[in-house]
Structure formats: structure tokens, C-alpha cells
Design a protein around this motif. Structure first.
Motif, PDB file in Angstrom:
ATOM      1  N   MET A  59       0.845  -1.194   0.000  1.00 15.97           N
ATOM      2  CA  MET A  59       0.000   0.000   0.000  1.00 15.97           C
ATOM      3  C   MET A  59       0.884   1.249   0.000  1.00 15.97           C
ATOM      4  O   MET A  59       1.808   1.369   0.795  1.00 15.97           O
ATOM      5  CB  MET A  59      -0.887  -0.002   1.251  1.00 15.97           C
ATOM      6  CG  MET A  59      -1.787   1.198   1.375  1.00 15.97           C
ATOM      7  SD  MET A  59      -2.931   1.090   2.771  1.00 15.97           S
ATOM      8  CE  MET A  59      -1.827   0.994   4.166  1.00 15.97           C
ATOM      9  N   SER A  60       0.576   2.177  -0.888  1.00 20.38           N
ATOM     10  CA  SER A  60       1.302   3.442  -0.957  1.00 20.38           C
ATOM     11  C   SER A  60       0.832   4.355   0.185  1.00 20.38           C
ATOM     12  O   SER A  60      -0.326   4.354   0.550  1.00 20.38           O
ATOM     13  CB  SER A  60       1.024   4.124  -2.292  1.00 20.38           C
ATOM     14  OG  SER A  60       1.605   5.417  -2.294  1.00 20.38           O
ATOM     15  N   LEU A  61       1.767   5.141   0.705  1.00 21.52           N
ATOM     16  CA  LEU A  61       1.444   6.162   1.696  1.00 21.52           C
ATOM     17  C   LEU A  61       1.494   7.555   1.077  1.00 21.52           C
ATOM     18  O   LEU A  61       1.330   8.551   1.778  1.00 21.52           O
ATOM     19  CB  LEU A  61       2.419   6.085   2.881  1.00 21.52           C
ATOM     20  CG  LEU A  61       2.448   4.775   3.655  1.00 21.52           C
ATOM     21  CD1 LEU A  61       3.384   4.900   4.849  1.00 21.52           C
ATOM     22  CD2 LEU A  61       1.062   4.359   4.103  1.00 21.52           C
ATOM     23  N   GLN A  62       1.716   7.620  -0.236  1.00 25.70           N
ATOM     24  CA  GLN A  62       1.805   8.890  -0.948  1.00 25.70           C
ATOM     25  C   GLN A  62       0.436   9.356  -1.412  1.00 25.70           C
ATOM     26  O   GLN A  62      -0.457   8.547  -1.659  1.00 25.70           O
ATOM     27  CB  GLN A  62       2.739   8.736  -2.155  1.00 25.70           C
ATOM     28  CG  GLN A  62       4.127   8.267  -1.780  1.00 25.70           C
ATOM     29  CD  GLN A  62       4.792   9.189  -0.792  1.00 25.70           C
ATOM     30  OE1 GLN A  62       4.947  10.368  -1.061  1.00 25.70           O
ATOM     31  NE2 GLN A  62       5.193   8.665   0.347  1.00 25.70           N
ATOM     32  N   PRO A  63       0.239  10.674  -1.541  1.00 23.60           N
ATOM     33  CA  PRO A  63      -1.027  11.174  -2.049  1.00 23.60           C
ATOM     34  C   PRO A  63      -1.302  10.660  -3.465  1.00 23.60           C
ATOM     35  O   PRO A  63      -0.364  10.453  -4.244  1.00 23.60           O
ATOM     36  CB  PRO A  63      -0.846  12.699  -2.075  1.00 23.60           C
ATOM     37  CG  PRO A  63       0.368  12.976  -1.261  1.00 23.60           C
ATOM     38  CD  PRO A  63       1.187  11.734  -1.245  1.00 23.60           C
ATOM     39  N   ALA A  64      -2.546  10.464  -3.785  1.00 14.15           N
ATOM     40  CA  ALA A  64      -2.928  10.008  -5.122  1.00 14.15           C
ATOM     41  C   ALA A  64      -2.591  11.091  -6.136  1.00 14.15           C
ATOM     42  O   ALA A  64      -2.783  12.284  -5.878  1.00 14.15           O
ATOM     43  CB  ALA A  64      -4.398   9.678  -5.171  1.00 14.15           C
ATOM     44  N   ALA A  65      -2.113  10.689  -7.292  1.00 15.96           N
ATOM     45  CA  ALA A  65      -1.784  11.643  -8.367  1.00 15.96           C
ATOM     46  C   ALA A  65      -3.090  12.176  -8.964  1.00 15.96           C
ATOM     47  O   ALA A  65      -4.051  11.447  -9.132  1.00 15.96           O
ATOM     48  CB  ALA A  65      -0.953  10.970  -9.435  1.00 15.96           C
ATOM     49  N   GLU A  66      -3.096  13.449  -9.256  1.00 16.31           N
ATOM     50  CA  GLU A  66      -4.288  14.079  -9.844  1.00 16.31           C
ATOM     51  C   GLU A  66      -4.312  13.871 -11.330  1.00 16.31           C
ATOM     52  O   GLU A  66      -3.394  13.883 -12.016  1.00 16.31           O
ATOM     53  CB  GLU A  66      -4.304  15.573  -9.515  1.00 16.31           C
ATOM     54  CG  GLU A  66      -4.474  15.852  -8.040  1.00 16.31           C
ATOM     55  CD  GLU A  66      -5.861  15.495  -7.502  1.00 16.31           C
ATOM     56  OE1 GLU A  66      -6.855  15.706  -8.222  1.00 16.31           O
ATOM     57  OE2 GLU A  66      -5.937  14.983  -6.385  1.00 16.31           O
TER      58      GLU A  66
END
Length: 66
Positions: A59-66
Motif C-alpha cells: 500500500m502506498s502512503l503517498q497522495p494520489a496523483a491528480e
């Protein structure tokens, strides 16, 4: 069987994080739900949920790309 988290940096390489062990998947997921912001701020880009040596998911902890 113990559950734990492995931590990866932005380059996909392992990074150091808390060495917690959990008796259930639900306990591990509850813990990450409470601590993911601090982990991300410390440079953890993604986490892998592990049961013994088997990876359940990443699981990524980074914000989702717009």
C-alpha cells in the motif's frame, strides 16, 4: 501467525520503521491507520503487510496523483 509491516522508500528500497508484530491482520491494519501519516513524514513511501514471510499486499502512503 504474526503479522507485521515492511517499509519502503520512494526508490522502492527498504527503509527502517517501527518493528511491530500483531496477532491479526485487523490489528495490523488498525495500527497502520493510526500511524501512516507519521511514517510518510519520516520518508516511508509504501508499506507491505506481511504474515510470516508472505506478503499479503502493498500500500502506498503517498497522495494520489491528480
Amino acid at each position: 501467525m504474526p503479522w507485521s509491516w515492511r517499509y519502503e522508500g520512494a526508490d522502492g528500497g527498504p527503509v527502517t520503521g517501527p518493528a511491530e508484530a500483531f496477532s491479526s491482520q485487523a490489528d495490523a491494519e488498525s495500527w497502520i491507520g493510526q500511524t501512516w501519516r507519521e511514517l510518510a513524514a519520516a520518508g516511508v513511501a509504501s508499506v507491505l503487510l506481511v504474515e510470516d514471510d508472505r506478503v499479503e499486499y502493498t500500500m502506498s502512503l503517498q497522495p494520489a496523483a491528480e
